[in-house]
Design a protein around this motif. Structure first.
Motif, PDB file in Angstrom:
ATOM      1  N   ASP A  76       0.507  -1.140  -0.424  1.00 27.88           N
ATOM      2  CA  ASP A  76       0.122  -0.093  -0.256  1.00 27.88           C
ATOM      3  C   ASP A  76       1.228   1.209   0.005  1.00 27.88           C
ATOM      4  O   ASP A  76       2.172   1.238  -0.108  1.00 27.88           O
ATOM      5  CB  ASP A  76      -0.742  -0.346   1.415  1.00 27.88           C
ATOM      6  N   MET A  82       0.563  -6.140   1.113  1.00 29.65           N
ATOM      7  CA  MET A  82      -1.292  -6.399   1.755  1.00 29.65           C
ATOM      8  C   MET A  82      -1.379  -7.458   2.017  1.00 29.65           C
ATOM      9  O   MET A  82      -2.294  -7.932   2.472  1.00 29.65           O
ATOM     10  CB  MET A  82      -1.638  -6.308   0.062  1.00 29.65           C
ATOM     11  N   LEU A 245      -9.461  -1.272   5.734  1.00 30.11           N
ATOM     12  CA  LEU A 245      -8.663  -2.000   4.657  1.00 30.11           C
ATOM     13  C   LEU A 245      -9.202  -1.124   3.592  1.00 30.11           C
ATOM     14  O   LEU A 245      -8.439  -0.488   2.815  1.00 30.11           O
ATOM     15  CB  LEU A 245      -8.470  -3.543   4.254  1.00 30.11           C
ATOM     16  N   GLU A 261      -5.342  -3.242  -3.273  1.00 33.50           N
ATOM     17  CA  GLU A 261      -5.402  -2.537  -2.316  1.00 33.50           C
ATOM     18  C   GLU A 261      -6.548  -2.138  -1.860  1.00 33.50           C
ATOM     19  O   GLU A 261      -6.935  -2.957  -1.004  1.00 33.50           O
ATOM     20  CB  GLU A 261      -4.705  -1.014  -2.089  1.00 33.50           C
TER      21      GLU A 261
END
Lengths: 294, 321
Positions: A76, A82, A245, A261
């Motif tokens: 990220d 990730m 997230l 992401e």
């Protein structure tokens, strides 16, 4: 002696249910997906250390790296892996989902039992409150509650529990009302059984299968609510769930094309929720003979 | 319609609204002891300034005095002042009302396609069409709607560039009239589609199970025995009898016209009530949040009342209960 017979009978009936469920191939796949997610959540601390996400340790990592080369799912904006974040996120999402479900089923069962068993004024008052909570829009209520209370996982669990118990309460109440009128309950009462005995030995065991099926269908609701609340920034800033997230990625990651992401945590949520729904429906069909013929 | 039924439902709605209002007060003044302190923490204000702010936001005096002041204010239609920019909460909300009504209204109408799909799926239960549409609605039901929004935004706006990435209209646009309308429509396509996808499953499932309930009725057998075509039996005999739960669901869903798009609006920077909620949470701007919650609850309560009354008209049997 009678207890042993009762247990043997229960085990046999559970085995029969399991055999019926085995035939449902989709439900078995869903169960596999769930197990995989739980295992992923459990082994996260073995694969990595939470300190891996500290700025000191990620300073040398490439930022917004795509999933080629060193990082399986890329990194990220702060260079955090990730893949590892998704594993840790599964822990938080599942933990909050389960805990909130237990709380919401607990409150719902307690209120439903009390209302159904005692009837009269208790029933009238409890059902009025249930109606209130049924009508008030659930998400705005959860949002204001979470906004006013302190941020944390406990708050999220509490908020989901407080806002989503009414349907369980109604379900349990109606089942209790029908069980209460059965002959064996009358017999026990005539023999001088007290309220606790009646509830514990005769009413609760007959309501339990229904509560179980309801539980599997309640977990998806809890997980989706947690996701939305975290996405709105109401989650625990130090324990990042899949929803958290998605919040971090936000619309900027989408606009920049950093799909790694937001797709993995989002798909994780979809997989878990879908799997729970499928297993829950299969379970309901197995446990409720009335649904089987449809 | 029987008067006692109407009165009972009216009392129910008013009492729920009163409950929400009291709950709202309790939540924001009692659970959160001193909102002003937590709001302006770290701003280096003197005690006098804090006291001044406390008075301005109506937070001084005993809890009972505050409650009386709160109810008076509410009855006048005054929701207090926003923590940000010193504006009345009513203005902040009024400004965001129209974009949300436009967006959610459009997508709710779009989602009603699900009713037709659901009737057909239920009619041909177990067919391939039924399996496909039921599975699809289960899938969309399992997705947080803002995640659908992120995926659609990524594909159709960021990668393909077919639609703008957000907002109500192009920034700095001076277009007026038809041109402005077209621009807004262009901005609305993606968020409206996302919400429609998120809602369609529920309509489909409800319509399908309502149809399945009617399948066993004798009058369908009779209609077939008369020699009616299958299609006609569905349209003239089955659908009218499966309409009740669907009408009721639609009425209830129109109550969510203000609160249905909270997360999706923030993804698409759509300047409606959802984004206002998002910003109020971020602030935190408690007076605005309180006002939004009251408005959203009131609409849902009203829609439920309408649904109950409609149900009474369509199925007089429920009024006796």
């Amino acid at each position: 002696m009678t207890a042993a017979i009762a247990w043997a009978r229960r085990r046999a009936s559970a085995a029969a249910s399991w055999r019926r469920m085995r035939r449902d191939r989709l439900a078995m796949v869903a169960l596999g997906v769930l197990l995989a997610c739980v295992v992923m959540a459990l082994i996260a601390p073995l694969v990595s250390d939470r300190a891996d996400f500290n700025a000191i340790n990620t300073g040398d990592n490439p930022t917004h790296a795509s999933p080629t080369g060193q990082f399986v799912l890329g990194t990220d904006g702060l260079g955090r892996s990730m893949a590892l974040q998704v594993m840790w996120g599964a822990r938080v999402s599942l933990l909050v989902g389960f805990a909130a479900t237990v709380l919401m089923i607990g409150i719902g069962t307690l209120i439903g039992l009390a209302a159904g068993f005692f009837g009269g004024w208790t029933d009238a008052v409890l059902m009025r409150i249930t109606d209130w909570f049924m009508v008030i829009p659930f998400l705005p209520l959860a949002i204001v509650l979470a906004a006013v209370l302190e941020r944390g996982l406990g708050t999220i669990v509490l908020v989901i529990g407080i806002t989503s118990w009414p349907s369980t309460a109604r379900l349990v109440r109606s089942q209790v009302l029908s069980v209460r009128e059965r002959l064996y309950v009358d017999r026990a009462r005539a023999l001088g059984a007290g309220r606790l005995h009646l509830i514990g030995r005769h009413i609760l065991p007959n309501v339990t299968p229904l509560i179980l099926a309801n539980t599997t269908l309640a977990v998806p609701i809890a997980i989706l609510t947690e996701t939305t609340l975290s996405f709105l920034g109401l989650g625990d800033p130090s324990e990042v769930s899949w929803g958290g997230l998605l919040e971090r990625a936000g619309s900027s990651a989408v606009k920049e094309g950093y799909w790694w992401e937001y797709l993995p945590p989002g798909l994780g949520i979809v997989a878990v929720v879908l799997a729970f729904t499928i297993v829950g429906r299969a379970l309901e069909e197995v446990l409720d003979p009335r649904l089987r013929e449809r | 319609m029987r008067a006692s039924y109407v009165i009972r439902k009216l009392i129910g709605a008013v009492s729920t609204l009163a409950f929400v209002a009291v709950f709202n007060f309790f939540l924001f003044r009692v659970v959160n002891r001193n909102p002003v302190d937590s709001m302006f923490r770290g701003r280096n204000l003197t005690r006098e300034q804090l006291d001044e702010l406390t008075r301005k936001f109506n937070l001084d005096g005993s809890k009972w005095d505050q409650f009386v002041a709160y109810v008076r204010q509410l009855l006048r239609g005054d929701l207090g002042l926003s923590f940000r920019g010193n504006r009345p909460v009513v203005d902040v909300i009024a400004e965001a009302l129209w974009p949300t009504v436009l967006l959610v209204g459009t997508s709710t109408l779009l989602a009603m396609i699900g009713i037709t799909i659901g009737y057909r799926a239920g009619w041909k239960r177990g067919s391939r069409g039924d399996t496909v549409s039921t599975s699809l609605s289960m899938l969309t039901y399992s997705m947080p709607e803002f995640f659908i929004g992120m995926v659609m935004l990524g594909i159709f706006a960021a990668s393909l560039g077919w639609f703008p990435v957000g907002g109500l209209e192009d920034p700095g646009s001076t277009a007026t009239g038809l041109e402005q309308l077209l621009d807004q429509f262009h901005h609305m396509v993606l968020p409206a589609l996302v919400l429609a996808i998120a809602y369609v499953g529920e309509y489909m499932i409800v319509a399908r199970s309502a149809m399945i309930e009617t399948l066993r009725e004798d009058y369908l057998q009779l209609a077939r025995a008369k020699g009616m075509r299958d299609d006609e039996v569905r349209r003239k005999h089955a659908v009218p009898n499966a309409r009740l739960p669907v009408v009721s669901l639609s009425a209830i869903n129109f109550g969510f016209v203000f609160s249905g798009a909270i997360a999706v609006e923030s993804i698409f920077s759509w300047p409606g009530l959802g984004q206002a909620t998002y910003l109020a949470v971020r602030g935190p701007d408690l007076p605005v949040l309180q006002g939004l919650f009251l408005l959203m609850s009131a609409t849902v309560i009203l829609a439920n009342l309408i649904a109950d009354l409609l149900y009474g008209v369509l199925d007089p049997r429920v009024m006796g209960r």
